[in-house]
Scaffold this active site. Structure first.
Site, mmCIF file in Angstrom:
data_model
loop_
_atom_site.group_PDB
_atom_site.id
_atom_site.type_symbol
_atom_site.label_atom_id
_atom_site.label_comp_id
_atom_site.label_asym_id
_atom_site.label_seq_id
_atom_site.Cartn_x
_atom_site.Cartn_y
_atom_site.Cartn_z
ATOM 1 N N LYS A 175 -26.528 15.452 -27.045
ATOM 2 C CA LYS A 175 -26.367 16.245 -26.860
ATOM 3 C C LYS A 175 -25.318 17.287 -28.427
ATOM 4 C CE LYS A 175 -21.857 16.813 -24.251
ATOM 5 N NZ LYS A 175 -21.459 18.005 -23.121
ATOM 6 N N GLY B 66 -22.778 7.946 -30.822
ATOM 7 C CA GLY B 66 -21.532 7.526 -30.357
ATOM 8 C C GLY B 66 -20.913 7.613 -29.811
ATOM 9 N N GLY C 211 -22.529 8.259 -19.669
ATOM 10 C CA GLY C 211 -21.257 7.916 -19.836
ATOM 11 C C GLY C 211 -20.084 8.602 -18.489
ATOM 12 N N GLY D 220 -0.097 7.504 -15.441
ATOM 13 C CA GLY D 220 -1.547 6.426 -15.627
ATOM 14 C C GLY D 220 -0.551 5.136 -16.251
ATOM 15 N N GLY E 175 -2.733 2.349 -16.281
ATOM 16 C CA GLY E 175 -3.211 1.677 -16.851
ATOM 17 C C GLY E 175 -3.763 1.720 -18.168
ATOM 18 N N ILE F 154 -5.995 2.864 -20.974
ATOM 19 C CA ILE F 154 -5.429 4.091 -21.923
ATOM 20 C C ILE F 154 -4.568 4.985 -22.585
ATOM 21 C CG2 ILE F 154 -6.527 6.259 -22.675
ATOM 22 C CD1 ILE F 154 -9.069 5.329 -20.777
ATOM 23 N N ALA G 9 -17.673 -0.356 -22.789
ATOM 24 C CA ALA G 9 -18.499 -0.427 -23.163
ATOM 25 C C ALA G 9 -19.199 -1.349 -23.458
ATOM 26 C CB ALA G 9 -17.972 -0.911 -24.585
ATOM 27 N N HIS G 10 -18.628 -2.716 -23.380
ATOM 28 C CA HIS G 10 -19.313 -3.588 -23.505
ATOM 29 C C HIS G 10 -20.191 -4.071 -22.285
ATOM 30 C CE1 HIS G 10 -15.447 -4.757 -22.237
ATOM 31 N NE2 HIS G 10 -15.614 -5.967 -21.913
ATOM 32 N N HIS H 141 -5.593 -26.768 -34.826
ATOM 33 C CA HIS H 141 -4.011 -26.678 -35.355
ATOM 34 C C HIS H 141 -3.488 -26.340 -36.225
ATOM 35 C CE1 HIS H 141 0.317 -27.377 -34.392
ATOM 36 N NE2 HIS H 141 0.416 -27.928 -35.875
#
Length: 467
Positions: free
Chosen positions: A34, A39, A145, A181, A183, A185, A321-322, A445
């Site tokens: 739209k 993306g 989404g 929040g 979380g 984000i 996203a994944h 290492h």
């Protein structure tokens, strides 16, 4: 009327990956978006721009706090040019979204701009400002989404009371930012502005930040953020958010029920996201959403209509996203007659603060709730030579294994490059590795990845070498 084997509605990570995989498998494919750029949230107002700002702000913080320790002298004051920082962020986004257009052309995918709406199960109407067109679809994949959630009593004005979308394009650095929040984000964006000099307060309803992750990770990240002078108020219930001029007043009840008040020039409302299905015309094809606004699907991501599928944030599961990408590929392969699968237990979760936080599999709390007997091995990042060399000492790797079989059930880490390190854990668990398997693997290492080996050694019987 144009006809297609598959039409994908939405061009975020789930949608564009689904379209590319369908095209690779020989299906005539179209994608509907739209907006004028593809993306979705991830590339435009989510994952990519937030990581660009996280990296830019990290560079600034390093210059201010760490360069001297590394023997780098900077004459004069180091200053933030917020306009240039935002310009770079926009350039990164533009490069990435243009890459999607390139991939659509490369794979001969037909692109439509506008709102895609079902007329019936095989016909989709596409409306934009200029025209309305109709196309035919043998199969459709809904990948529209999500968008930021809010609380019913909060009015988002997009100026001072804002969501993750608006905070990614501020033209000034807030003096005091209140984040509602604790979380992923909220913490990521809160840390961006804290690095730039903002006084940041995080208000979280639950008794700990990142409450869906392992409790040890919450405790470690909270300790680090407090050290960075981020104020964290857990067990606080926000009850009002009001704007008065350029000031936002937030009122909340603390864990004792006492009212507390916070004042800020910006308030970021970061209380999760909700599926976006507006304009799809689901009623026209008999698809109902559940009480969370999600489209119900079966294990193959098929809706109640036999030729319409749905993936990503618009269906159940983690809004990542994944995860959407994996579902996009899976549905494409199912339509091609293949038999793919996704192990949802092995979808990793990441918080891109610094130190980063990453997790896959079961948390310790989940194993206890499920009454699974387990062993735990943990190794501190500060014990690594690589961590001392870089100065990234915070964090740990914790590995949880089945007490009887030694199979790895969960891996939880906080530390430098944890977002990349978690892939080792996902790989091991995909092949049902034991902690002994990981412990026997040679790790280069000095690397941060050695913490994974050491945690595995600890889980097999207190064999960690460097603690």
């Amino acid at each position: 009327m144009d006809s297609f084997d598959v039409v994908v509605i939405g061009s975020g990570p789930g949608g564009y990956v689904a379209a590319i995989r369908c095209a690779q498998l020989g299906m005539k494919t179209a994608i509907i978006e739209k907006y004028s750029v593809k993306g979705g949230t991830c590339l435009n107002v989510g994952c990519i721009p937030s990581k660009a700002l996280l990296d830019s702000s990290h560079h600034y913080e390093s210059a201010v706090k760490d360069f001297d320790e590394h023997g780098i002298d900077i004459s004069g004051d180091v200053k933030v040019n917020i306009k240039n920082m935002m310009k770079r962020k926009s350039q990164v986004v533009e490069q990435t979204t243009k890459g999607i257009d390139f991939l659509m052309d490369k794979n001969n995918i037909t692109s439509f701009e506008g709102v895609g709406s079902f007329k019936d199960k095989t016909h989709i109407e596409i409306k934009n400002d200029k025209e309305t067109v109709e196309i035919e679809a043998k199969h459709s994949i809904i990948a529209t989404g999500s968008k930021p959630s809010t609380l019913p009593f909060i009015e988002i004005d997009k100026e001072r009371i804002i969501t993750s979308t608006e905070i990614l394009s501020l033209n000034e650095i807030p003096k005091h930012l209140v984040v509602i929040g604790g979380g992923v984000i909220g913490l990521e964006l809160g840390q961006v502005y804290k690095r730039l000099g903002t006084d940041v307060t995080v208000i979280e309803y639950m008794d700990r930040i990142i409450p869906t992750m392992d409790k040890a990770q919450s405790k470690e990240l909270q300790k680090v953020l407090k050290k960075q002078k981020v104020k964290i108020k857990t067990s606080h219930k926000v009850k009002s958010v009001e704007r008065k001029g350029n000031e936002v007043i937030i009122k909340a009840d603390d864990k004792k029920g006492k009212e507390v008040e916070f004042k800020a020039d910006y308030c970021l409302v970061s209380v999760g996201r909700k599926p976006y299905t507006k304009g799809l015309g689901l009623d026209n094809v008999g698809i109902d959403t559940n009480d969370k606004g999600q489209i119900p699907v079966d294990e193959k991501r098929k809706t109640s209509v036999d030729n319409i599928y749905a993936i990503g944030d618009v269906v159940e599961g983690a809004m990542l996203a994944h995860k959407a990408e994996e579902e996009g590929s899976m549905v494409a392969e199912i339509l091609a007659g293949q038999k793919p699968h996704i192990d949802y237990n092995l979808i990793p979760g990441v918080v891109y603060t610094w130190p980063e936080v990453a997790s896959v599999g079961k948390t310790e709390e989940q194993l206890k709730e499920d009454k699974v007997e387990y062993k735990s091995g943990q190794f501190p990042m500060r014990a690594l030579g690589r961590s001392r060399a870089s100065g990234d000492l915070d964090g740990f790797v914790k590995i949880l294994t089945d007490k009887e079989t030694d199979e790895v059930l969960g891996v939880h880490m906080v530390g430098a490059r944890a977002a990349d390190l978690i892939a080792e854990a996902v790989t091991a668990m995909e092949f049902r590795a034991s902690a002994e398997d990981i412990a026997r693997m040679s790790h280069a290492h000095p690397t941060y990845a050695e913490a994974v080996k050491e945690a595995a050694m600890a889980a097999t019987g207190d064999r960690a070498i460097h603690v």
